[in-house]
Design an enzyme around this catalytic site. Structure first.
Site, PDB file in Angstrom:
ATOM      1  CB  SER A   1      -0.304   0.109   1.144  1.00 53.64           C
ATOM      2  OG  SER A   1      -1.396   1.500   1.561  1.00 53.64           O
TER       3      SER A   1
ATOM      4  CD1 TRP B   1      -1.433   1.335  -5.942  1.00 54.18           C
ATOM      5  CD2 TRP B   1      -2.105   3.170  -4.661  1.00 54.18           C
ATOM      6  NE1 TRP B   1      -3.003   2.505  -6.157  1.00 54.18           N
ATOM      7  CE2 TRP B   1      -2.910   3.173  -5.618  1.00 54.18           C
ATOM      8  CE3 TRP B   1      -2.233   4.085  -3.822  1.00 54.18           C
ATOM      9  CZ2 TRP B   1      -3.468   4.494  -5.746  1.00 54.18           C
ATOM     10  CZ3 TRP B   1      -2.544   4.884  -3.919  1.00 54.18           C
ATOM     11  CH2 TRP B   1      -3.942   5.674  -4.513  1.00 54.18           C
ATOM     12  CG  HIS B   2       0.128   5.932  -1.612  1.00 51.86           C
ATOM     13  ND1 HIS B   2       0.041   4.881  -0.544  1.00 51.86           N
ATOM     14  CD2 HIS B   2      -0.813   6.981  -1.152  1.00 51.86           C
ATOM     15  CE1 HIS B   2      -1.493   4.997   0.003  1.00 51.86           C
ATOM     16  NE2 HIS B   2      -2.044   6.365  -0.031  1.00 51.86           N
ATOM     17  N   GLY B   3       4.096   5.914  -3.830  1.00 46.81           N
ATOM     18  CA  GLY B   3       5.090   6.442  -4.294  1.00 46.81           C
ATOM     19  C   GLY B   3       5.723   6.138  -5.036  1.00 46.81           C
TER      20      GLY B   3
ATOM     21  CG  PHE C   1       0.054   8.542  -4.833  1.00 40.74           C
ATOM     22  CD1 PHE C   1       1.075   9.751  -4.696  1.00 40.74           C
ATOM     23  CD2 PHE C   1      -0.976   9.996  -3.377  1.00 40.74           C
ATOM     24  CE1 PHE C   1       1.586   9.778  -3.526  1.00 40.74           C
ATOM     25  CE2 PHE C   1       0.177  10.382  -3.206  1.00 40.74           C
ATOM     26  CZ  PHE C   1       1.114  10.259  -2.687  1.00 40.74           C
TER      27      PHE C   1
END
Length: 475
Positions: free
Chosen positions: A323, A326-328, A475
């Site tokens: 997770s 996933w954001h960056g 994102f």
């Protein structure tokens, strides 16, 4: 196109009039209008990246149809694998390629080897790519699981993938929820329309008045953290916690509100997360569409909590770190995910992670108990410290920021003006804490009228004063 721009407030009523007054009885034309409008909305930013959405749409559309035709499990798995490889490959190439190249080079340099002529991408990250790739993957996964039959209506499917209200920053909709709504005839509802306008206004208030007002303070503190004392750094972290919340939840509120204007119901994405009493409750209230996506499509397939504590702990760490990633494409995001995993583990071990499923804080009360205040304060403090990693440019900056915060703590003497925005927001949200859709503000008409007049006045007052992109666009 941004929600908080004049262009959008010309675009939205134009599409609305065409949708309900020109094509009110023709579902096919309505869906075609949604598709064209979505491509215009996205292409307003950079039309070249429309090809990525279209390619993803075409591939998953035909893969799902082929799955439906096949009775062989092996072929169905191969088709699902092809969908996953394409979508994750596209996401990985545009979002993570440079990160892996830079990390590879750094690892070799640390070992004493010099690498020359490394090739990195000199392009901007396609806006919302993490959102729409996950959305279309939910479709092929659900078709593979036989939770959903594939549609042969390409226009409707393409409208689902590119639905403009939530295209670039969510909520990440499931095909099982949104696609059936696109496929059936819709009629205008005055009640839904009013609810939608309320949510749009509330979302603009959170974005334009709160988030954009806090943004300059946050930017200055984080960019010049070495010049400030620990108290001011704590304020900076708190301001960012509210900036990102108001920015992202504001977008979600606007997206849900705009969808209601066109007869669609999107899932809730935020439910007052800063009133959470532990980390488990926080993640049931924060970015719900992503956390449930990972739960249903990664955590449960990995085994979930079915194979004992140790296997469950491993799966929890995987979910939170993925997770974060996933954001960056930065180690700071993975550390942010790791911190939340570490915060979540005690709650999981002692079986308190699902303690507050049935009731909210201060249920049927005006004020919380001292115990609830302590729980909310502790949870918010932990979340806020973790946000430092999320906001910082590098691990070094994050660690320096936090060490200075604790080792050089003094009561802040500057940057106090943001406290007023925080107090206003928390006061309003406390009154709304059981109703994130704003369906029942008050039984008194005069109270509702004064509330919306205050919100509208503040939005008009701050509109365009400080205009920033939505944080989650990156994102």
């Amino acid at each position: 196109m941004l929600f908080n721009t004049i262009e959008f407030f010309i675009f939205l009523p134009t599409v609305f009039v065409l949708y309900w007054f020109v094509f009110p009885k023709n579902l096919k034309y309505q869906n075609l209008l949604v598709l064209v409008s979505s491509y215009v909305f996205y292409g307003w930013w950079d039309y070249r990246f429309l090809s990525l959405i279209f390619l993803s749409t075409v591939i998953d559309y035909f893969i799902a149809l082929e799955m439906e035709k096949s009775d062989k499990e092996r072929k169905r798995k191969q088709l699902l694998g092809a969908s996953m490889v394409f979508n994750l490959g596209m996401l990985g190439f545009f979002k993570y390629y440079n990160f892996f190249v830079d990390s590879w080079v750094y690892a070799f340099q640390t070992a004493g080897f010099e690498m020359e002529h490394t090739w990195t991408l000199q392009i901007v990250l396609p806006v919302g790519i993490s959102f729409y790739t996950f959305q279309t993957m939910s479709y092929t996964i659900d078709v593979y699981r036989k939770n959903l039959r594939p549609t042969k209506d390409f226009i409707s499917f393409a409208s689902f993938v590119s639905f403009f209200p939530q295209l670039v920053a969510g909520p990440i909709e499931r095909a099982t929820n949104l696609l059936p709504q696109i496929l059936k005839k819709r009629t205008f509802s005055y009640e839904k329309g009013v609810q939608g306008l309320r949510l749009i206004l509330w979302g603009l208030f959170k974005k334009v008045v709160i988030a954009d007002s806090l943004a300059p303070l946050v930017n200055d503190i984080f960019e010049n953290y070495g010049a400030y004392d620990g108290g001011t750094l704590l304020l900076g972290a708190i301001y960012f916690a509210f900036q990102i919340y108001c920015d992202f939840s504001g977008y979600s509120d606007i997206a849900i509100g705009v969808s209601k204007l066109f007869g669609f119901e999107l899932m809730s994405n935020f439910k007052f997360p800063y009133f959470s009493r532990n980390i488990g409750e926080f993640w049931r209230r924060w970015h719900i569409s992503l956390s449930t996506w990972f739960r249903d499509y990664l955590y449960i397939p990995l085994g979930g909590s079915r194979n004992g504590k140790w296997a469950s702990l491993k799966n929890i760490f995987i979910i939170f770190i993925v997770s974060g990633f996933w954001h960056g494409a930065n180690w700071t995001f993975m550390i942010w995910g790791l911190i939340h995993a570490l915060l979540y583990i005690p709650s999981f071990i002692f079986n308190t992670n699902r303690k507050y499923l049935s009731y909210g804080v201060a249920e049927n009360k005006v004020l919380p108990t001292l115990k609830e205040i302590f729980q909310m304060g502790t949870t918010f403090f932990c979340v806020t410290i973790a946000w430092v990693f999320f906001r910082s440019n590098s691990l070094g900056d994050a660690l320096s920021y936090i060490s200075k915060l604790f080792l050089d703590f003094m009561m802040p003497q500057s940057k106090l003006q943001g406290i007023g925005y925080v107090i206003i927001l928390m006061t309003l949200e406390w009154g709304l804490r059981n109703d994130e859709r704003l369906t029942v503000i008050s039984k008194y008409v005069i109270v509702r009228l004064l509330f919306y007049m205050f919100i509208a006045f503040q939005v008009l007052r701050f509109f365009g004063v400080v205009q920033t992109d939505f944080i989650y666009f990156q994102f």
